[in-house]
Design a protein around this motif. Structure first.
Motif, short mmCIF file in Angstrom:
data_model
loop_
_atom_site.label_atom_id
_atom_site.label_comp_id
_atom_site.label_asym_id
_atom_site.label_seq_id
_atom_site.Cartn_x
_atom_site.Cartn_y
_atom_site.Cartn_z
N UNK A 101 0.85 -1.19 0.00
CA UNK A 101 0.00 0.00 0.00
C UNK A 101 0.89 1.24 0.00
N UNK A 102 1.63 1.45 -1.08
CA UNK A 102 2.53 2.60 -1.10
C UNK A 102 1.80 3.83 -1.61
N UNK A 103 2.22 4.96 -1.09
CA UNK A 103 1.60 6.22 -1.48
C UNK A 103 0.24 6.41 -0.86
N UNK A 104 -0.23 7.63 -0.95
CA UNK A 104 -1.54 7.96 -0.40
C UNK A 104 -2.61 7.77 -1.47
N UNK A 111 -7.55 5.87 3.12
CA UNK A 111 -6.37 5.54 3.91
C UNK A 111 -6.71 5.43 5.39
N UNK A 112 -7.52 6.35 5.89
CA UNK A 112 -7.90 6.34 7.30
C UNK A 112 -8.67 5.07 7.65
N UNK A 113 -9.58 4.68 6.78
CA UNK A 113 -10.38 3.49 7.05
C UNK A 113 -9.51 2.23 7.05
N UNK A 114 -8.59 2.14 6.09
CA UNK A 114 -7.69 0.98 6.05
C UNK A 114 -6.76 0.96 7.26
N UNK A 115 -6.20 2.11 7.61
CA UNK A 115 -5.30 2.17 8.77
C UNK A 115 -6.04 1.78 10.05
N UNK A 116 -7.29 2.21 10.19
CA UNK A 116 -8.09 1.87 11.38
C UNK A 116 -8.38 0.37 11.41
N UNK A 117 -8.75 -0.20 10.26
CA UNK A 117 -9.04 -1.64 10.21
C UNK A 117 -7.79 -2.46 10.56
N UNK A 141 2.89 5.61 5.20
CA UNK A 141 3.26 5.76 6.61
C UNK A 141 2.10 5.44 7.56
N UNK A 142 0.91 5.93 7.24
CA UNK A 142 -0.25 5.72 8.11
C UNK A 142 -0.55 4.23 8.25
#
Length: 189
Positions: A101-104, A111-117, A141-142
């Motif tokens: 999952x490189x880059x935003x 990105x926020x939803x994937x990072x939270x999951x 990074x996130x």
């Protein structure tokens, strides 16, 4: 004695001809790879997988699956988050995503939803990549901050585009270990 020498010279000439001119030809390489596949199939029949391997569930999403779902790659990261959330409900020991999952994303919410999951699951492994230029590419990074671990997903493909081998670790041009492969890290978990 003379016949033995003559037979040896003929055998050596045939072997050299095969090794230098015949075996590099594509049909012979493919044939050789299919023989190797056959040996692995026989090995699987004679020596079945152990209990740990039988408990593993592999969810593979290939081109045919994508057509059936009427989806195209790349998927939105929220779709990957949804998959992690559904897998987490089964209380898996770990979730391994053979993806980088490189880059935003274009949409930061993805990105926020994937990072939270990933964070909520606490047991997600993700991929990294070593480019042909030797550059080491990490997940965004996130996401990287929330995965349990990440490892290289580089796998060499044979001429029939099949993956039959992998490197347990990847070295820099100076010989230092850059990272271990994702399958090696998952197996060590």
């Amino acid at each position: 004695k003379r016949n033995i020498t003559k037979a040896f010279i003929i055998a050596a000439a045939v072997c050299l001809t095969y090794v230098l001119w015949v075996s590099p030809l594509r049909p012979f390489k493919l044939f050789s790879l299919k023989i190797i596949d056959g040996f692995y199939l026989v090995n699987d029949i004679l020596r079945p997988l152990g209990k740990i391997a039988k408990d593993a569930v592999i969810i593979s999403i290939d081109d045919e699956s994508m057509k059936k779902m009427n989806m195209r790659w790349p998927w939105p990261r929220s779709t990957m988050a949804q998959m992690i959330e559904k897998m987490r409900a089964g209380d898996p020991a770990l979730i391994c995503l053979d993806l980088v999952f490189f880059g935003e994303s274009v949409n930061a919410e993805e990105d926020l939803r994937l990072a939270k999951a990933v964070k909520d699951s606490g047991n997600v492994f993700a991929g990294t990549y070593v480019g042909t230029d030797g550059r080491y590419i990490l997940p965004d990074k996130m996401i990287a901050e929330n995965v349990k671990d990440a490892g290289s997903v580089n796998k060499p493909r044979d001429i029939d585009n099949t993956i039959r081998r992998m490197e347990p670790f990847f070295r820099s041009t100076s010989g230092n270990i850059i990272d271990y492969s994702l399958p090696a890290k998952v197996a060590a978990y």
